[in-house]
Design a protein around this motif. Structure first.
Motif, mmCIF file in Angstrom:
data_model
loop_
_atom_site.group_PDB
_atom_site.id
_atom_site.type_symbol
_atom_site.label_atom_id
_atom_site.label_comp_id
_atom_site.label_asym_id
_atom_site.label_seq_id
_atom_site.Cartn_x
_atom_site.Cartn_y
_atom_site.Cartn_z
ATOM 1 N N SER A 1 -1.418 39.141 -3.773
ATOM 2 C CA SER A 1 -1.358 39.548 -2.365
ATOM 3 C C SER A 1 -2.652 39.261 -1.624
ATOM 4 O O SER A 1 -2.641 38.954 -0.436
ATOM 5 C CB SER A 1 -1.020 41.037 -2.268
ATOM 6 O OG SER A 1 -2.043 41.827 -2.841
ATOM 7 N N GLN B 1 -0.596 41.532 -9.360
ATOM 8 C CA GLN B 1 0.056 41.662 -8.054
ATOM 9 C C GLN B 1 -0.978 41.757 -6.941
ATOM 10 O O GLN B 1 -0.799 41.201 -5.852
ATOM 11 C CB GLN B 1 0.962 42.902 -8.040
ATOM 12 C CG GLN B 1 2.226 42.762 -8.873
ATOM 13 C CD GLN B 1 3.152 41.676 -8.320
ATOM 14 O OE1 GLN B 1 3.314 41.542 -7.116
ATOM 15 N NE2 GLN B 1 3.752 40.906 -9.218
ATOM 16 N N SER C 1 -1.536 33.185 -8.618
ATOM 17 C CA SER C 1 -0.439 33.722 -9.413
ATOM 18 C C SER C 1 -0.681 33.420 -10.893
ATOM 19 O O SER C 1 -1.051 32.293 -11.249
ATOM 20 C CB SER C 1 0.890 33.093 -8.983
ATOM 21 O OG SER C 1 1.954 33.582 -9.751
ATOM 22 N N ARG D 1 -0.583 44.193 -14.981
ATOM 23 C CA ARG D 1 0.497 43.757 -14.095
ATOM 24 C C ARG D 1 0.171 44.117 -12.633
ATOM 25 O O ARG D 1 0.363 43.310 -11.725
ATOM 26 C CB ARG D 1 1.814 44.398 -14.535
ATOM 27 C CG ARG D 1 3.039 43.840 -13.813
ATOM 28 C CD ARG D 1 4.326 44.417 -14.387
ATOM 29 N NE ARG D 1 4.519 44.002 -15.775
ATOM 30 C CZ ARG D 1 4.383 44.800 -16.824
ATOM 31 N NH1 ARG D 1 4.070 46.081 -16.650
ATOM 32 N NH2 ARG D 1 4.575 44.343 -18.045
#
Length: 214
Positions: free
Chosen positions: A163, A159, A168, A155
């Protein structure tokens, strides 16, 4: 930077850097002028080579990388690797990165041991199976064992990719973790591709994990 070639460049970007079992946890304790010898072992995709380059960048070391699966004989150790190791100086400290070190023959490992003892450079040897590394080399190295990443790590990595690259994931961290068994390299490639796991794949992975868990 090409998003498809994304690789963590800094300690902060490396997932799991706050784990005492990670070499990056100890970065601030090392001095570039006090060479260390490390053995990184673990399955593919767990960040062994990435960690080596982050250490080199952080300490300002010049990396000479060799892949033992391609260059596994004693002549490579006696000539090319020895020459690089002896080139280290106070003005240009060298790190010898020997990937897939278990690919070296025993004769080559014996020669490598002597080179490591005489040199004044940093050494990082990576391997998938540390049982193939001779005891004389193991005893000279600080051994870090890289473990499969957890769902929490997956997870956090998703992320980071979002960033840094804008990519995604189309799947949950749980499904990605189950399907790729904590291999962040494979997970990163999958996320970058923009594809999603098929339902059949996910069901099969969950079933396999349940069977393995009894």
């Amino acid at each position: 930077r090409n998003p498809m070639n994304f690789r963590p460049q800094t300690p902060k970007q490396f997932i799991g850097n706050d784990d005492p079992e990670s070499p990056l946890f100890y970065l601030d304790e090392w001095d570039r002028d006090s060479p260390q010898c490390f053995l990184f072992s673990g399955a593919p995709g767990l960040g062994k080579t990435t960690a080596a380059y982050i250490i080199a960048n952080y300490l300002g070391l010049e990396v000479s990388e060799f892949n033992a699966s391609d260059e596994r004989g004693i002549d490579v150790v006696r000539n090319r690797i020895k020459a690089e190791a002896m080139s280290s100086s106070p003005w240009s400290t060298v790190m010898i990165l020997l990937d897939e070190a278990e690919g070296l023959t025993k004769q080559a490992q014996d020669a490598l041991k002597r080179t490591m003892e005489k040199s004044e450079c940093w050494w990082i040897l990576t391997c998938n199976d540390d049982s193939a590394i001779i005891p004389a080399i193991k005893s000279r190295c600080v051994h870090f064992r890289f473990k499969p990443y957890s769902e929490k790590h997956v997870r956090a990595y998703a992320q980071l990719l979002l960033s840094e690259t804008g990519a995604s994931p189309q799947d949950s961290a749980a499904d990605l973790h189950a399907h790729y068994s904590g291999d962040l390299r494979a997970i990163g490639n999958h996320i970058m591709s923009g594809r999603s796991l098929s339902q059949n794949q996910t069901d099969f992975d969950n079933l396999a994990l349940n069977v393995a868990a009894g």
